[in-house]
Write an enzyme that holds these catalytic residues in place. Structure first.
Site, PDB file in Angstrom:
ATOM      1  N   GLN A  10       0.833  -1.201   0.000  1.00 59.81           N
ATOM      2  CA  GLN A  10       0.000   0.000   0.000  1.00 59.81           C
ATOM      3  C   GLN A  10       0.872   1.257   0.000  1.00 59.81           C
ATOM      4  O   GLN A  10       1.918   1.312   0.635  1.00 59.81           O
ATOM      5  CB  GLN A  10      -0.918  -0.003   1.225  1.00 59.81           C
ATOM      6  N   SER A  94       4.054  -6.349   2.815  1.00 60.33           N
ATOM      7  CA  SER A  94       2.755  -6.336   3.481  1.00 60.33           C
ATOM      8  C   SER A  94       1.701  -7.002   2.602  1.00 60.33           C
ATOM      9  O   SER A  94       1.782  -8.204   2.351  1.00 60.33           O
ATOM     10  CB  SER A  94       2.380  -4.903   3.875  1.00 60.33           C
ATOM     11  N   LEU A  95       0.709  -6.256   2.083  1.00 62.75           N
ATOM     12  CA  LEU A  95      -0.295  -6.889   1.223  1.00 62.75           C
ATOM     13  C   LEU A  95       0.352  -7.572   0.025  1.00 62.75           C
ATOM     14  O   LEU A  95      -0.202  -8.530  -0.539  1.00 62.75           O
ATOM     15  CB  LEU A  95      -1.334  -5.874   0.747  1.00 62.75           C
ATOM     16  N   ARG A 119      -9.157  -8.289   4.298  1.00 65.86           N
ATOM     17  CA  ARG A 119      -8.030  -7.765   5.070  1.00 65.86           C
ATOM     18  C   ARG A 119      -8.111  -6.247   5.172  1.00 65.86           C
ATOM     19  O   ARG A 119      -7.930  -5.668   6.253  1.00 65.86           O
ATOM     20  CB  ARG A 119      -6.716  -8.184   4.411  1.00 65.86           C
ATOM     21  N   HIS A 204       0.430  -2.905  11.252  1.00 62.78           N
ATOM     22  CA  HIS A 204       1.579  -3.692  11.740  1.00 62.78           C
ATOM     23  C   HIS A 204       1.991  -3.327  13.160  1.00 62.78           C
ATOM     24  O   HIS A 204       3.165  -3.098  13.458  1.00 62.78           O
ATOM     25  CB  HIS A 204       2.765  -3.545  10.776  1.00 62.78           C
ATOM     26  N   GLN A 253       1.538 -11.518  10.350  1.00 61.19           N
ATOM     27  CA  GLN A 253       1.991 -10.333   9.622  1.00 61.19           C
ATOM     28  C   GLN A 253       1.114  -9.109   9.885  1.00 61.19           C
ATOM     29  O   GLN A 253       1.575  -7.972   9.833  1.00 61.19           O
ATOM     30  CB  GLN A 253       2.005 -10.675   8.127  1.00 61.19           C
TER      31      GLN A 253
END
Length: 313
Positions: A10, A94-95, A119, A204, A253
């Site tokens: 992102q 991440s994603l 998510r 996170h 994560q």
């Protein structure tokens, strides 16, 4: 040359992303259509035309960025006979881990799109607006030790942790707003620049536990295959192929640190990677890779021209 494919997270989104691929290649249009159908929304229209504030919403940005990455990967395979499966490793920020796993054959495209929609919604809902914050610590003095010290100062008044260890000179902290504000003050005392990030939630960090719980539920019903090649996981900065370990790491994560600097350093070192290729929107990971592993080649593939040049090379 030993290659690793990288998949952006992102912040790399922009209105118009993927449009050039869709205009040039039917295989890209297929991916965008499959994602639209899986989600029951006109996501590609939003990607192509905006508005930007809607595209930037976490629940839209996450599947949209994945769609661009997977459209790029499919065009590479169908049109240029370049297969992600032939690489040494994949990794995603991440994603981007979901994009990497999909490209490596671990999770089907439609399932990946639905997981990222879930998510994004879960991460958005986990913390009330205004309660959390994130900040980027930058500058030549910024290293993990400085960031940890700043986060520790913030943690004296609330939740505050290192969220993204991107590269030396670029580390992100996350947590409760008052705690992040305190951490920013400490970081400046230690010689770093600190920039509050315009984000909708503190990603996170432990405040994301409700989102982690939601993803545990969602992932429990998903069949995960062993990825080819192995994925270098954000949480461990090491390669993984075991489906049950991957399922667990995807949950961890959500609240855990993105150990990107360590991941790229491991691939360039023990992993023997000499070329990092970013697939999808933007060039953020390419810039990080150049700083982490300057001896390796790093490039990004966004446009039809990029893909053609890469295939020829």
């Amino acid at each position: 040359m030993t290659t690793a494919f990288l998949f952006p997270g992102q912040g790399s989104q922009s209105v118009g992303m993927g449009a050039g691929l869709a205009d040039a290649f039917a295989s890209a249009r297929e991916v965008f259509a499959e994602v639209d159908e899986a989600l029951g929304q006109h996501l590609f229209k939003l990607m192509r035309e905006g508005p930007e504030d809607q595209l930037t919403l976490t629940e839209n940005a996450q599947p949209a960025l994945m769609a661009v990455s997977l459209a790029t990967a499919r065009v590479l395979k169908r049109e240029f006979d370049v297969d992600v499966a032939a690489a040494a490793y994949v990794a995603g920020h991440s994603l981007g881990e979901y994009s990497a796993l999909c490209a490596a054959g671990a999770i089907p495209l439609a399932e990946t799109a639905r997981l990222l929609k879930t998510r994004g919604q879960a991460m958005q809902k986990a913390v009330p607006v205004g309660k959390g914050a994130m900040a980027s610590l930058i500058g030549p003095k910024t290293d993990l030790a400085l960031a940890e010290a700043a986060a520790a100062a913030g943690a004296e008044v609330g939740v505050c942790v290192v969220a993204n260890d991107n590269n030396a000179g670029n580390i992100v902290i996350s947590g409760e707003k008052a705690a992040v504000d305190r951490a920013i003050e400490k970081a400046k005392e230690l010689g770093a620049r600190a920039i509050p990030l315009n984000v909708s939630a503190p990603f996170h960090c432990p405040l994301m536990q409700p989102a982690a719980d939601r993803m545990a539920e969602a992932l429990a019903g998903v069949t995960i295959a062993a990825p080819t090649p192995a994925i270098v996981a954000n949480v461990t900065a090491r390669p993984e192929t075991d489906p049950e370990a991957i399922r667990r790491l995807l949950v961890e994560q959500v609240t855990g640190r993105v150990r990107w600097r360590e991941s790229v350093a491991w691939m360039a070192g023990e992993g023997g990677v000499g070329r990092f290729v970013e697939i999808g929107a933007g060039k953020v990971l390419t810039g990080m890779a150049k700083r982490i592993a300057p001896e390796a080649e790093s490039l990004s593939l966004n446009t039809p021209e990029d893909l053609e040049a890469f295939a020829r090379g």
